[in-house]
Design an enzyme around this catalytic site. Structure first.
Site, PDB file in Angstrom:
ATOM      1  N   THR A 192       0.816  -1.211   0.000  1.00 29.20           N
ATOM      2  CA  THR A 192       0.000   0.000   0.000  1.00 29.20           C
ATOM      3  C   THR A 192       0.857   1.272   0.000  1.00 29.20           C
ATOM      4  O   THR A 192       1.987   1.260   0.493  1.00 29.20           O
ATOM      5  CB  THR A 192      -0.893   0.003   1.270  1.00 29.20           C
ATOM      6  N   ASP A 193       0.285   2.342  -0.504  1.00 30.07           N
ATOM      7  CA  ASP A 193       0.995   3.643  -0.454  1.00 30.07           C
ATOM      8  C   ASP A 193       1.035   4.205   0.967  1.00 30.07           C
ATOM      9  O   ASP A 193       1.779   5.145   1.250  1.00 30.07           O
ATOM     10  CB  ASP A 193       0.338   4.655  -1.407  1.00 30.07           C
ATOM     11  N   GLU A 194       0.250   3.599   1.877  1.00 35.26           N
ATOM     12  CA  GLU A 194       0.189   4.138   3.242  1.00 35.26           C
ATOM     13  C   GLU A 194       1.519   3.980   3.978  1.00 35.26           C
ATOM     14  O   GLU A 194       1.759   4.645   4.984  1.00 35.26           O
ATOM     15  CB  GLU A 194      -0.979   3.508   4.013  1.00 35.26           C
TER      16      GLU A 194
ATOM     17  N   TYR B  68      -1.837  -0.401  10.862  1.00 33.23           N
ATOM     18  CA  TYR B  68      -1.941  -1.090   9.563  1.00 33.23           C
ATOM     19  C   TYR B  68      -0.734  -0.785   8.684  1.00 33.23           C
ATOM     20  O   TYR B  68      -0.050  -1.692   8.190  1.00 33.23           O
ATOM     21  CB  TYR B  68      -3.241  -0.678   8.844  1.00 33.23           C
TER      22      TYR B  68
ATOM     23  N   LYS C  38       2.360  -3.190   7.207  1.00 32.50           N
ATOM     24  CA  LYS C  38       2.654  -3.376   5.773  1.00 32.50           C
ATOM     25  C   LYS C  38       4.083  -2.919   5.464  1.00 32.50           C
ATOM     26  O   LYS C  38       4.780  -3.531   4.652  1.00 32.50           O
ATOM     27  CB  LYS C  38       1.649  -2.606   4.904  1.00 32.50           C
TER      28      LYS C  38
HETATM   29  P1  NAD Z   1      -9.374  -7.645   2.033  1.00 31.69           P
HETATM   30  O1  NAD Z   1      -9.396  -7.334   3.490  1.00 31.69           O
HETATM   31  O2  NAD Z   1     -10.584  -7.430   1.212  1.00 31.69           O
HETATM   32  O3  NAD Z   1      -8.952  -9.177   1.810  1.00 31.69           O
HETATM   33  C1  NAD Z   1      -7.914  -9.782   2.536  1.00 31.69           C
HETATM   34  C2  NAD Z   1      -7.987 -11.289   2.274  1.00 31.69           C
HETATM   35  O4  NAD Z   1      -6.926 -11.907   3.028  1.00 31.69           O
HETATM   36  C3  NAD Z   1      -9.300 -11.931   2.756  1.00 31.69           C
HETATM   37  O5  NAD Z   1      -9.774 -12.811   1.779  1.00 31.69           O
HETATM   38  C4  NAD Z   1      -8.901 -12.676   4.022  1.00 31.69           C
HETATM   39  O6  NAD Z   1      -9.686 -13.832   4.260  1.00 31.69           O
HETATM   40  C5  NAD Z   1      -7.450 -13.033   3.712  1.00 31.69           C
HETATM   41  N1  NAD Z   1      -6.652 -13.245   4.940  1.00 31.69           N
HETATM   42  C6  NAD Z   1      -6.590 -12.413   6.008  1.00 31.69           C
HETATM   43  N2  NAD Z   1      -5.808 -12.951   6.967  1.00 31.69           N
HETATM   44  C7  NAD Z   1      -5.345 -14.121   6.467  1.00 31.69           C
HETATM   45  C8  NAD Z   1      -4.485 -15.140   6.975  1.00 31.69           C
HETATM   46  N3  NAD Z   1      -3.954 -15.039   8.207  1.00 31.69           N
HETATM   47  N4  NAD Z   1      -4.206 -16.208   6.210  1.00 31.69           N
HETATM   48  C9  NAD Z   1      -4.744 -16.314   4.953  1.00 31.69           C
HETATM   49  N5  NAD Z   1      -5.594 -15.411   4.425  1.00 31.69           N
HETATM   50  C10 NAD Z   1      -5.887 -14.313   5.186  1.00 31.69           C
HETATM   51  O7  NAD Z   1      -8.129  -6.828   1.465  1.00 31.69           O
HETATM   52  P2  NAD Z   1      -7.953  -6.096   0.060  1.00 31.69           P
HETATM   53  O8  NAD Z   1      -8.524  -4.742   0.158  1.00 31.69           O
HETATM   54  O9  NAD Z   1      -8.382  -7.004  -1.020  1.00 31.69           O
HETATM   55  O10 NAD Z   1      -6.369  -5.944   0.041  1.00 31.69           O
HETATM   56  C11 NAD Z   1      -5.547  -6.985  -0.483  1.00 31.69           C
HETATM   57  C12 NAD Z   1      -4.088  -6.582  -0.337  1.00 31.69           C
HETATM   58  O11 NAD Z   1      -3.859  -5.366  -1.042  1.00 31.69           O
HETATM   59  C13 NAD Z   1      -3.679  -6.322   1.108  1.00 31.69           C
HETATM   60  O12 NAD Z   1      -2.370  -6.830   1.286  1.00 31.69           O
HETATM   61  C14 NAD Z   1      -3.688  -4.808   1.236  1.00 31.69           C
HETATM   62  O13 NAD Z   1      -2.741  -4.377   2.189  1.00 31.69           O
HETATM   63  C15 NAD Z   1      -3.296  -4.399  -0.169  1.00 31.69           C
HETATM   64  N6  NAD Z   1      -3.828  -3.082  -0.607  1.00 31.69           N
HETATM   65  C16 NAD Z   1      -5.148  -2.773  -0.456  1.00 31.69           C
HETATM   66  C17 NAD Z   1      -5.627  -1.553  -0.916  1.00 31.69           C
HETATM   67  C18 NAD Z   1      -7.094  -1.179  -0.813  1.00 31.69           C
HETATM   68  O14 NAD Z   1      -7.457  -0.029  -1.110  1.00 31.69           O
HETATM   69  N7  NAD Z   1      -7.979  -2.074  -0.427  1.00 31.69           N
HETATM   70  C19 NAD Z   1      -4.750  -0.641  -1.510  1.00 31.69           C
HETATM   71  C20 NAD Z   1      -3.392  -0.984  -1.646  1.00 31.69           C
HETATM   72  C21 NAD Z   1      -2.944  -2.220  -1.190  1.00 31.69           C
HETATM   73  P1  TYD Z   2     -10.904   3.789   4.111  1.00 33.34           P
HETATM   74  O1  TYD Z   2     -11.855   3.359   3.039  1.00 33.34           O
HETATM   75  O2  TYD Z   2     -11.002   3.160   5.457  1.00 33.34           O
HETATM   76  O3  TYD Z   2      -9.414   3.646   3.516  1.00 33.34           O
HETATM   77  P2  TYD Z   2      -8.000   4.174   4.135  1.00 33.34           P
HETATM   78  O4  TYD Z   2      -8.169   4.484   5.570  1.00 33.34           O
HETATM   79  O5  TYD Z   2      -7.110   2.973   3.922  1.00 33.34           O
HETATM   80  O6  TYD Z   2      -7.600   5.356   3.302  1.00 33.34           O
HETATM   81  O7  TYD Z   2     -11.066   5.353   4.320  1.00 33.34           O
HETATM   82  C1  TYD Z   2     -10.927   6.259   3.245  1.00 33.34           C
HETATM   83  C2  TYD Z   2     -11.032   7.657   3.822  1.00 33.34           C
HETATM   84  O8  TYD Z   2     -12.369   7.843   4.306  1.00 33.34           O
HETATM   85  C3  TYD Z   2     -10.114   7.883   5.008  1.00 33.34           C
HETATM   86  O9  TYD Z   2      -9.627   9.224   4.971  1.00 33.34           O
HETATM   87  C4  TYD Z   2     -11.015   7.702   6.216  1.00 33.34           C
HETATM   88  C5  TYD Z   2     -12.370   8.163   5.707  1.00 33.34           C
HETATM   89  N1  TYD Z   2     -13.547   7.485   6.312  1.00 33.34           N
HETATM   90  C6  TYD Z   2     -14.598   8.239   6.804  1.00 33.34           C
HETATM   91  O10 TYD Z   2     -14.582   9.492   6.742  1.00 33.34           O
HETATM   92  N2  TYD Z   2     -15.672   7.587   7.351  1.00 33.34           N
HETATM   93  C7  TYD Z   2     -15.730   6.232   7.439  1.00 33.34           C
HETATM   94  O11 TYD Z   2     -16.736   5.688   7.980  1.00 33.34           O
HETATM   95  C8  TYD Z   2     -14.645   5.465   6.915  1.00 33.34           C
HETATM   96  C9  TYD Z   2     -14.665   3.962   6.983  1.00 33.34           C
HETATM   97  C10 TYD Z   2     -13.579   6.130   6.347  1.00 33.34           C
END
Ligand code: NAD
Ligand code: TYD
Length: 345
Positions: free
Chosen positions: A128-130, A153, A157
Site C-alpha cells: 500500500t501507499d500508506e 496497519y 505493511k
Molecule cells: P481484504 O481485506 O478485502 O482481503 C484480505 C484477504 O486476506 C481476505 O480474503 C482474508 O480472508 C485473507 N486473509 C486475512 N488474513 C489471512 C491469513 N492469516 N491467512 C490467509 N488469508 C488471510 O483486502 P484487500 O482490500 O483485497 O487488500 C488486499 C491486499 O492489497 C492487502 O495486502 C492490502 O494491504 C493491499 N492493498 C489494499 C488496498 C485497498 O485499497 N484495499 C490498496 C493498496 C494495497
Molecule cells: P478507508 O476506506 O477506510 O481507507 P484508508 O483508511 O485505507 O484510506 O477510508 C478512506 C477515507 O475515508 C479515510 O480518509 C477515512 C475516511 N472514512 C470516513 O470518513 N468515514 C468512514 O466511515 C470510513 C470507513 C472512512
C-alpha cells in the site's frame, strides 16, 4: 507455471484470481485464503469449476502449515495479498495485523527460500501507499520516498515490505513489490468508505464522515489495480518497486457527495436526497491527511494507465452494489453488525 495467490477471496485478490485464471489457462492458480470476515468464496463463483484453479483454506499465521504447503506444491511464484487491511480495525485490534501482515509474510518468505527453486521463484508482495505516511498539500509519493508509516496497519505493511527486500538481499529471493493507492469497486467489504456509504444510503442510515471530511485519498478502480499487478508480475523488472495510482485525488467530503448523487441517479431518487444523510463524526485517531501517488515509473516502464475514469468506475461500482443486495446482506450479518455498532456507536 504454478502460482500461489494468497488472500484471493478478498476484494482485490478475487479480482486478480479471476483475471489470472481466465487470461492464463496454462497456469495452475492456487488460491490460499483463511476466509476471515473479509474473505468470501462468493467472490469467486466465476472460476470455481475452472480446471486451472484450486482453492485452499488456510492461515498464513500457521508456520508449519505454510512450510508443508510449499514443500508439497513446489510453487513457481507467489503473489501475496493476504492481509488484515482496514485501518480502523488496526487501531482497535492491532495484534491481528502484526500476526497476519508481518508474521504471515515472514512464514511465506521462509517457506519460499527453504522449499522453492530460489534461482527462478518470484515473490510478489502487494502493498500500500500508506507505508509512505501522510502528505501535506503538495507532493506525491514516489518509489524513492522514505517510509514513514503512521497507523498500525501501515506499520505492519511497511514491516512486511522491509522483510521482502531483506530476503531479496540476504537469501537472493527474487521479488517485486507494488504500493497502490485506495482501491474501490465491486466486492469490497462495506467497512471501507465507498461501499459503507452505498450500503448506508440503501439502509437510510447516516453517512459517517470523519472530522471535517478534508482528508484526501487517490482512488483507483480495482480492475485497473489487478491489471497493473498482472503487468508487473510478468514484465516488471526484478527486485523493483512500482507505485500504482489513479491521479485521482478527492477530499472525503467531495467524494461522499459525488457518491450520493450517483446513487440517487441510479435509484431514480426513490429514497430522496442522500446528501442529507451525511454526518460529520469524531475523527479517526492519527488520521493521515493526504495520499497521492506518482505513477510515472509504471507508466514509463510498463505502459500502464488506468482504463476507468472515476465517473465510469464509480457508476459501475454503484450498479454492482445495487444489483448484488444479497451479497451485501450475506457479508453484513453477525460480526459486521457488532463491529459497526462498536465503531460508530
Ligand atoms: P481484504 O481485506 O478485502 O482481503 C484480505 C484477504 O486476506 C481476505 O480474503 C482474508 O480472508 C485473507 N486473509 C486475512 N488474513 C489471512 C491469513 N492469516 N491467512 C490467509 N488469508 C488471510 O483486502 P484487500 O482490500 O483485497 O487488500 C488486499 C491486499 O492489497 C492487502 O495486502 C492490502 O494491504 C493491499 N492493498 C489494499 C488496498 C485497498 O485499497 N484495499 C490498496 C493498496 C494495497
Ligand atoms: P478507508 O476506506 O477506510 O481507507 P484508508 O483508511 O485505507 O484510506 O477510508 C478512506 C477515507 O475515508 C479515510 O480518509 C477515512 C475516511 N472514512 C470516513 O470518513 N468515514 C468512514 O466511515 C470510513 C470507513 C472512512
Amino acid at each position: 507455471m504454478k502460482v500461489l495467490i494468497t488472500g484471493g477471496a478478498g476484494f482485490i485478490g478475487s479480482h486478480l484470481v479471476r483475471r489470472m485464471v481466465k487470461n492464463y489457462p496454462d497456469y495452475e492458480i492456487v488460491n490460499l485464503d483463511k476466509l476471515t470476515y473479509a474473505g468470501n468464496l462468493k467472490n469467486l463463483v466465476d472460476v470455481e469449476g475452472a480446471e486451472n484453479y484450486r482453492f485452499i483454506k488456510g492461515d498464513i499465521e500457521d508456520h508449519s502449515f505454510v512450510s508443508s504447503l510449499f514443500e508439497q506444491e513446489a510453487f513457481d511464484a507467489c503473489i501475496h495479498l493476504a492481509a488484515e487491511s482496514h485501518v480502523d480495525r488496526s487501531i482497535t485490534n492491532p495484534d491481528a495485523f502484526l500476526r497476519t501482515n508481518i508474521l504471515g509474510t515472514f512464514h511465506l518468505l521462509d517457506a519460499a527460500v527453504k522449499h522453492c527453486d530460489i534461482s527462478s521463484f518470484l515473490f510478489y508482495h502487494v502493498s500500500t501507499d500508506e507505508v509512505y505516511g501522510s502528505l501535506g498539500d503538495e507532493g506525491l509519493f514516489k518509489e524513492t520516498t522514505s517510509y514513514d508509516p503512521q497507523s498500525p496497519y501501515s506499520a505492519s505493511k511497511a514491516a512486511s515490505d522491509h522483510f521482502v527486500r531483506a530476503y531479496g538481499n540476504t537469501f537472493k529471493l527474487r521479488y517485486k513489490i507494488s504500493n497502490c493507492s485506495n482501491n474501490y469497486g465491486p466486492n469490497q467489504f462495506p467497512e471501507k468508505l465507498i461501499p459503507l456509504c452505498i450500503n448506508n444510503i440503501l439502509e437510510g442510515r447516516p453517512l459517517p464522515v470523519y472530522g471535517k471530511g478534508e482528508n484526501i485519498r487517490d482512488w483507483l478502480y480495482v480492475e485497473d489495480h489487478a491489471e497493473a499487478i498482472d503487468l508487473i508480475f510478468h514484465s516488471g523488472e526484478m527486485n523493483e518497486t512500482f507505485n500504482i495510482g489513479g491521479k485521482n485525488e478527492w477530499t472525503n467530503i467531495d467524494l461522499v457527495r459525488l457518491l450520493c448523487d450517483e446513487v440517487d441517479v441510479a435509484l431514480s431518487n426513490e429514497i430522496g436526497n442522500s446528501q442529507q444523510l451525511i454526518t460529520f463524526v469524531e475523527d479517526r485517531k492519527g488520521h493521515d491527511m493526504r495520499y497521492a501517488i506518482d505513477p510515472s515509473k509504471i507508466e514509463a516502464h510498463l505502459n500502464w494507465e488506468p482504463k476507468q475514469t472515476f465517473e465510469t468506475g464509480l457508476r459501475q461500482t454503484v450498479q454492482w452494489y445495487l444489483s448484488n443486495k444479497q451479497w451485501i446482506s450475506d457479508v453484513i450479518s453477525g460480526d459486521y453488525r457488532a463491529y459497526y455498532q462498536e465503531h460508530y456507536k
